[in-house]
Design a protein around this motif. Structure first.
Motif, short mmCIF file in Angstrom:
data_model
loop_
_atom_site.label_atom_id
_atom_site.label_comp_id
_atom_site.label_asym_id
_atom_site.label_seq_id
_atom_site.Cartn_x
_atom_site.Cartn_y
_atom_site.Cartn_z
N GLN A 1 51.48 36.68 23.00
CA GLN A 1 50.29 37.34 23.59
C GLN A 1 49.57 36.37 24.52
O GLN A 1 49.10 36.74 25.59
CB GLN A 1 49.29 37.78 22.50
N VAL A 2 49.51 35.12 24.08
CA VAL A 2 48.81 34.11 24.89
C VAL A 2 49.60 33.78 26.15
O VAL A 2 49.05 33.68 27.25
CB VAL A 2 48.55 32.84 24.02
N LEU B 1 61.65 18.22 29.29
CA LEU B 1 60.34 18.87 29.43
C LEU B 1 60.41 20.21 28.71
O LEU B 1 61.11 21.13 29.15
CB LEU B 1 60.08 19.05 30.93
N ASN B 2 59.71 20.29 27.58
CA ASN B 2 59.77 21.49 26.73
C ASN B 2 58.56 22.37 27.04
O ASN B 2 57.44 22.10 26.59
CB ASN B 2 59.75 21.00 25.27
N SER B 3 58.77 23.42 27.83
CA SER B 3 57.63 24.22 28.27
C SER B 3 57.01 25.03 27.14
O SER B 3 55.81 25.27 27.11
CB SER B 3 58.03 25.14 29.43
N GLY B 4 57.84 25.43 26.17
CA GLY B 4 57.34 26.23 25.05
C GLY B 4 56.25 25.51 24.27
O GLY B 4 55.31 26.12 23.75
N LEU B 5 56.39 24.18 24.22
CA LEU B 5 55.42 23.36 23.49
C LEU B 5 54.00 23.55 24.06
O LEU B 5 53.03 23.58 23.31
CB LEU B 5 55.85 21.90 23.68
N VAL B 6 53.91 23.69 25.38
CA VAL B 6 52.59 23.81 26.00
C VAL B 6 51.98 25.18 25.68
O VAL B 6 50.79 25.30 25.38
CB VAL B 6 52.67 23.58 27.53
N TYR B 7 52.83 26.23 25.73
CA TYR B 7 52.33 27.57 25.36
C TYR B 7 51.92 27.59 23.89
O TYR B 7 50.90 28.19 23.53
CB TYR B 7 53.40 28.63 25.65
N ALA C 1 46.35 33.55 33.60
CA ALA C 1 45.66 32.25 33.73
C ALA C 1 46.39 31.17 32.94
O ALA C 1 46.43 30.00 33.36
CB ALA C 1 44.21 32.38 33.24
N VAL C 2 46.95 31.56 31.81
CA VAL C 2 47.70 30.59 30.99
C VAL C 2 48.96 30.16 31.75
O VAL C 2 49.29 28.97 31.83
CB VAL C 2 48.07 31.20 29.61
N ARG C 3 49.65 31.12 32.34
CA ARG C 3 50.90 30.80 33.05
C ARG C 3 50.61 29.87 34.23
O ARG C 3 51.33 28.93 34.50
CB ARG C 3 51.60 32.08 33.51
N GLU C 4 49.52 30.15 34.93
CA GLU C 4 49.13 29.34 36.08
C GLU C 4 48.88 27.89 35.65
O GLU C 4 49.34 26.95 36.28
CB GLU C 4 47.84 29.95 36.65
N ARG C 5 48.18 27.75 34.53
CA ARG C 5 47.83 26.41 34.05
C ARG C 5 49.09 25.64 33.65
O ARG C 5 49.26 24.47 34.00
CB ARG C 5 46.91 26.59 32.83
N ALA D 1 37.77 37.49 30.58
CA ALA D 1 36.78 36.55 31.12
C ALA D 1 36.46 35.46 30.09
O ALA D 1 36.43 34.27 30.40
CB ALA D 1 35.51 37.30 31.52
N GLY D 2 36.24 35.88 28.84
CA GLY D 2 35.90 34.93 27.78
C GLY D 2 37.04 33.97 27.50
O GLY D 2 36.85 32.75 27.36
N PHE D 3 38.25 34.51 27.44
CA PHE D 3 39.43 33.69 27.15
C PHE D 3 39.63 32.66 28.27
O PHE D 3 39.82 31.47 28.02
CB PHE D 3 40.68 34.57 27.00
#
Ligand code: CDP
Length: 225
Positions: A99-100, A32-38, A105-109, A55-57
């Motif tokens: 940056q992303v 499971l390559n987590s970097g791929l999802v980021y 919210a990205v980490r949670e997802r 909010a927009g992001f």
């Protein structure tokens, strides 16, 4: 003997993904390559020109269909049902990913996606926060390090580029800048878990690294399995 969870963390280009795949193949586990999802989320944000305000992001992120699909011994990432392929390894994606990936919210997802696929053991997951946040109960945690120059040299060779002194210096600087962003963010920074085994691979070849982790894993399997 039951299957364990293995977490492999470390800085950019420390050989995590190659090692994790090799370990998964040797043990009959999934990689499971987590970097791929980021990378996939960073790519989508750039491709679709998402706004940069929170909010927009986050609104665009909520609309994004991103999933992990099992293929062979690993998973591929699909964005709106499509594999972004080589865009995930492009310099443009890599220059934006830290940056992303620092956005809560990205980490949670991504956390939800990773736990859904790897929560039952038999998995080798690599990234920055696997041993600390994603699978803190992993039976084996490894933190891979290597000098920035050596990591830069390996990354150039992987890309089929000549590792001249100047090119290595430039690549090492790019990797170190990304490490700095990944280590200094507020949520789930790049950090060695207190119970992780640190392996400095600067002077090791990939066969040695693989052999070392597979034997650690077999010992943990017989202890916990
Ligand atoms: O192998 P390399 O370091 O080039 O890339 P990667 O492991 O695919 O990670 C790309 C980026 O994703 C990192 O620089 C981090 O910003 C982010 N990442 C993260 O924040 N947490 C993880 N568990 C894995 C990757």
């Amino acid at each position: 003997m039951s299957e364990i969870t293995i977490a492999i963390d470390g800085p950019a280009a420390s050989g995590k993904s190659t090692t994790a795949l090799g370990v998964a193949l040797a043990l009959g586990y999934r990689h499971l390559n987590s970097g791929l999802v980021y990378r996939a989320i960073a790519w989508a944000a750039s491709e679709e020109s998402w706004p940069s305000d929170d909010a927009g992001f986050d609104e665009r992120l909520a609309e994004l269909e991103v999933e992990l699909e099992k293929v062979g011994s690993g998973f591929r990432v699909l964005v709106h049902g499509v594999d972004p392929g080589s865009s995930l390894v492009s310099p443009g994606t890599l220059s934006r990913v830290s940056q992303v990936s620092a956005r809560p919210a990205v980490r949670e997802r991504v956390l939800g996606l990773l736990r859904a696929k790897g929560g039952r053991g038999g998995v080798v997951c690599d990234g920055r926060d696997i041993g600390t946040v994603v699978f803190p109960e992993a039976e084996l945690k490894v933190f891979l390090v290597a000098s920035a120059e050596e990591r830069g040299r390996r990354r150039l060779l992987d890309q089929g580029l000549e590792p001249t002194e100047e090119a290595v210096r430039e690549e090492a600087a790019r990797l170190s800048a990304r490490d700095e962003l990944d280590s200094s963010r507020a949520v789930a920074p790049l950090r060695r878990a207190a119970d992780a085994i640190e392996l400095d691979t600067t002077k090791m070849n990939s066969t040695e690294v693989l052999g070392r982790i597979v034997s650690l894993a077999r010992a943990r399997e017989s202890l916990f399995g």
